[in-house]
Design an enzyme around this catalytic site. Structure first.
Site, PDB file in Angstrom:
ATOM      1  N   SER A 109      -8.571   7.507 -10.057  1.00 23.33           N
ATOM      2  CA  SER A 109      -8.608   6.049 -10.224  1.00 23.33           C
ATOM      3  C   SER A 109      -9.720   5.643 -11.179  1.00 23.33           C
ATOM      4  O   SER A 109      -9.603   4.642 -11.909  1.00 23.33           O
ATOM      5  CB  SER A 109      -8.804   5.359  -8.875  1.00 23.33           C
ATOM      6  OG  SER A 109     -10.010   5.768  -8.253  1.00 23.33           O
TER       7      SER A 109
ATOM      8  N   SER B 146     -20.758   3.496   1.507  1.00 25.34           N
ATOM      9  CA  SER B 146     -20.454   2.167   0.983  1.00 25.34           C
ATOM     10  C   SER B 146     -21.411   1.097   1.503  1.00 25.34           C
ATOM     11  O   SER B 146     -21.980   0.323   0.728  1.00 25.34           O
ATOM     12  CB  SER B 146     -19.003   1.813   1.354  1.00 25.34           C
ATOM     13  OG  SER B 146     -18.685   0.501   0.989  1.00 25.34           O
TER      14      SER B 146
ATOM     15  N   HIS C 161      -9.982   5.577   5.649  1.00 25.87           N
ATOM     16  CA  HIS C 161      -8.840   4.796   6.120  1.00 25.87           C
ATOM     17  C   HIS C 161      -8.843   4.544   7.617  1.00 25.87           C
ATOM     18  O   HIS C 161      -7.838   4.126   8.190  1.00 25.87           O
ATOM     19  CB  HIS C 161      -7.537   5.493   5.714  1.00 25.87           C
ATOM     20  CG  HIS C 161      -7.191   5.305   4.268  1.00 25.87           C
ATOM     21  ND1 HIS C 161      -8.148   5.164   3.289  1.00 25.87           N
ATOM     22  CD2 HIS C 161      -6.001   5.227   3.622  1.00 25.87           C
ATOM     23  CE1 HIS C 161      -7.556   5.015   2.117  1.00 25.87           C
ATOM     24  NE2 HIS C 161      -6.255   5.048   2.288  1.00 25.87           N
TER      25      HIS C 161
ATOM     26  N   ASP D 181     -10.633   1.970  -1.685  1.00 28.11           N
ATOM     27  CA  ASP D 181      -9.798   3.144  -1.434  1.00 28.11           C
ATOM     28  C   ASP D 181     -10.654   4.247  -0.802  1.00 28.11           C
ATOM     29  O   ASP D 181     -10.556   5.413  -1.163  1.00 28.11           O
ATOM     30  CB  ASP D 181      -9.166   3.636  -2.738  1.00 28.11           C
ATOM     31  CG  ASP D 181      -8.053   4.652  -2.493  1.00 28.11           C
ATOM     32  OD1 ASP D 181      -7.496   4.670  -1.381  1.00 28.11           O
ATOM     33  OD2 ASP D 181      -7.742   5.422  -3.420  1.00 28.11           O
TER      34      ASP D 181
ATOM     35  N   GLY E 222     -14.501   4.879  -3.089  1.00 33.23           N
ATOM     36  CA  GLY E 222     -13.620   6.005  -2.836  1.00 33.23           C
ATOM     37  C   GLY E 222     -13.133   6.637  -4.120  1.00 33.23           C
ATOM     38  O   GLY E 222     -11.933   6.650  -4.412  1.00 33.23           O
TER      39      GLY E 222
ATOM     40  N   ASP F  22     -19.093   6.500  -3.783  1.00 30.36           N
ATOM     41  CA  ASP F  22     -18.487   7.530  -2.926  1.00 30.36           C
ATOM     42  C   ASP F  22     -19.592   8.479  -2.481  1.00 30.36           C
ATOM     43  O   ASP F  22     -20.410   8.912  -3.305  1.00 30.36           O
ATOM     44  CB  ASP F  22     -17.410   8.304  -3.695  1.00 30.36           C
ATOM     45  CG  ASP F  22     -16.474   9.087  -2.779  1.00 30.36           C
ATOM     46  OD1 ASP F  22     -16.963   9.705  -1.816  1.00 30.36           O
ATOM     47  OD2 ASP F  22     -15.261   9.093  -3.036  1.00 30.36           O
TER      48      ASP F  22
ATOM     49  N   GLY G 284     -16.061  13.407   1.594  1.00 29.12           N
ATOM     50  CA  GLY G 284     -14.697  13.315   2.125  1.00 29.12           C
ATOM     51  C   GLY G 284     -14.579  12.320   3.266  1.00 29.12           C
ATOM     52  O   GLY G 284     -15.508  12.148   4.054  1.00 29.12           O
TER      53      GLY G 284
ATOM     54  N   HIS H 194      -5.888  -0.223  -1.630  1.00 26.89           N
ATOM     55  CA  HIS H 194      -4.880   0.827  -1.762  1.00 26.89           C
ATOM     56  C   HIS H 194      -4.341   1.255  -0.401  1.00 26.89           C
ATOM     57  O   HIS H 194      -4.985   1.103   0.620  1.00 26.89           O
ATOM     58  CB  HIS H 194      -5.491   2.036  -2.472  1.00 26.89           C
ATOM     59  CG  HIS H 194      -4.491   3.032  -2.934  1.00 26.89           C
ATOM     60  ND1 HIS H 194      -4.667   4.400  -2.812  1.00 26.89           N
ATOM     61  CD2 HIS H 194      -3.262   2.865  -3.523  1.00 26.89           C
ATOM     62  CE1 HIS H 194      -3.616   5.025  -3.315  1.00 26.89           C
ATOM     63  NE2 HIS H 194      -2.750   4.111  -3.746  1.00 26.89           N
TER      64      HIS H 194
ATOM     65  N   PHE I 217      -4.590  10.733  -5.064  1.00 23.37           N
ATOM     66  CA  PHE I 217      -3.407  10.278  -4.335  1.00 23.37           C
ATOM     67  C   PHE I 217      -2.851   8.977  -4.907  1.00 23.37           C
ATOM     68  O   PHE I 217      -2.123   8.251  -4.239  1.00 23.37           O
ATOM     69  CB  PHE I 217      -3.762  10.084  -2.855  1.00 23.37           C
ATOM     70  CG  PHE I 217      -4.491  11.268  -2.259  1.00 23.37           C
ATOM     71  CD1 PHE I 217      -3.782  12.391  -1.860  1.00 23.37           C
ATOM     72  CD2 PHE I 217      -5.864  11.264  -2.138  1.00 23.37           C
ATOM     73  CE1 PHE I 217      -4.443  13.489  -1.329  1.00 23.37           C
ATOM     74  CE2 PHE I 217      -6.537  12.356  -1.612  1.00 23.37           C
ATOM     75  CZ  PHE I 217      -5.822  13.476  -1.204  1.00 23.37           C
TER      76      PHE I 217
END
Length: 226
Positions: free
Chosen positions: A57, A129, A149, A146, A51, A76, A80, A174, A25
């Site tokens: 990225s 994380s 969220h 990232d 992420g 990560d 998801g 991000h 994204f």
């Protein structure tokens, strides 16, 4: 204060075709900014992203780190984030593992790293994380957030990793939307918290990519009372 030679950014730029075919994204302009900052920062110490998803990225950051013989830690759990689960807005059935009954982006991530020639540069950390950060001791020149969220996920990423950024290093966040009608507010909340700490200087954003520089030792913030 860390400075960079702009001429350095014109060599060894990532493979545009591979970036285009990699799920993710990240806007190309944001990716270019990641590359430029990592090319500068990775001379000091390793970089780290939270992420990685399928590795878009990671290509930008890892290619820059490779150019400086540095390392990119890619954190990560590959299961998801909240918004990528079945029934949610960003769910992609191609990332669903029917055998495990859950999302698993690690196979795609691993393939991306191999195709980009970054297997000797990128160190995958398949973990949540906060778990990865629990006993972390390596100074970092750049941290790119990232991951999830939600407010809890974004804030946890910030508090887990910001303290490891070396003076003069960068904190990148991000998906910053200052207008709530444009997107979720968790990354922007964390961005504001970092600014309010007095430890970071705000640099120009690139689209939704927020860029903060950790103040060097003895460097005073611009708004410090006289």
């Amino acid at each position: 204060m860390m400075t960079c030679n702009d001429e350095e950014t014109h060599f060894l730029f990532p493979d545009a075709a591979l970036i285009a075919e990699t799920k993710g994204f990240l806007d190309p302009e944001e990716g270019r900014r990641l590359f430029d900052l990592a090319l500068c920062a990775s001379r000091l110490s390793p970089c780290l992203e939270i992420g990685s998803y399928c590795g878009k990225s990671t290509i930008y950051l890892g290619t820059a780190c490779r150019a400086k013989n540095s390392i990119l830690f890619a954190v990560d759990h590959h299961a998801g984030s909240e918004e990528q689960q079945p029934g949610e807005e960003y769910f992609d059935p191609e990332t669903w593992d029917i055998h495990r009954g859950r999302m698993d982006t690690f196979p795609r991530f691993s393939k991306t790293i191999s195709q980009a020639g970054l297997e000797d540069t990128v160190v995958p950390v398949v973990s949540r994380s906060a778990t990865a950060a629990r006993l972390w001791a390596t100074p970092l020149s750049l941290v790119f957030i990232d991951g999830g969220h939600s407010f809890a996920a974004a804030y946890t990423d910030y508090t887990s990793w910001a303290g490891h950024i070396v003076p003069g290093g960068y904190l990148l966040i991000h998906d910053i939307f200052k207008n709530p009608e444009e997107g979720g507010q968790a990354p922007y909340f964390v961005y504001q918290k970092a600014l309010a700490s007095g430890l970071f200087q705000e640099l120009p954003m690139t689209k939704t990519l927020g860029v903060l520089r950790r103040l060097a030792c003895g460097e005073l913030p611009a708004d410090l009372p006289k």
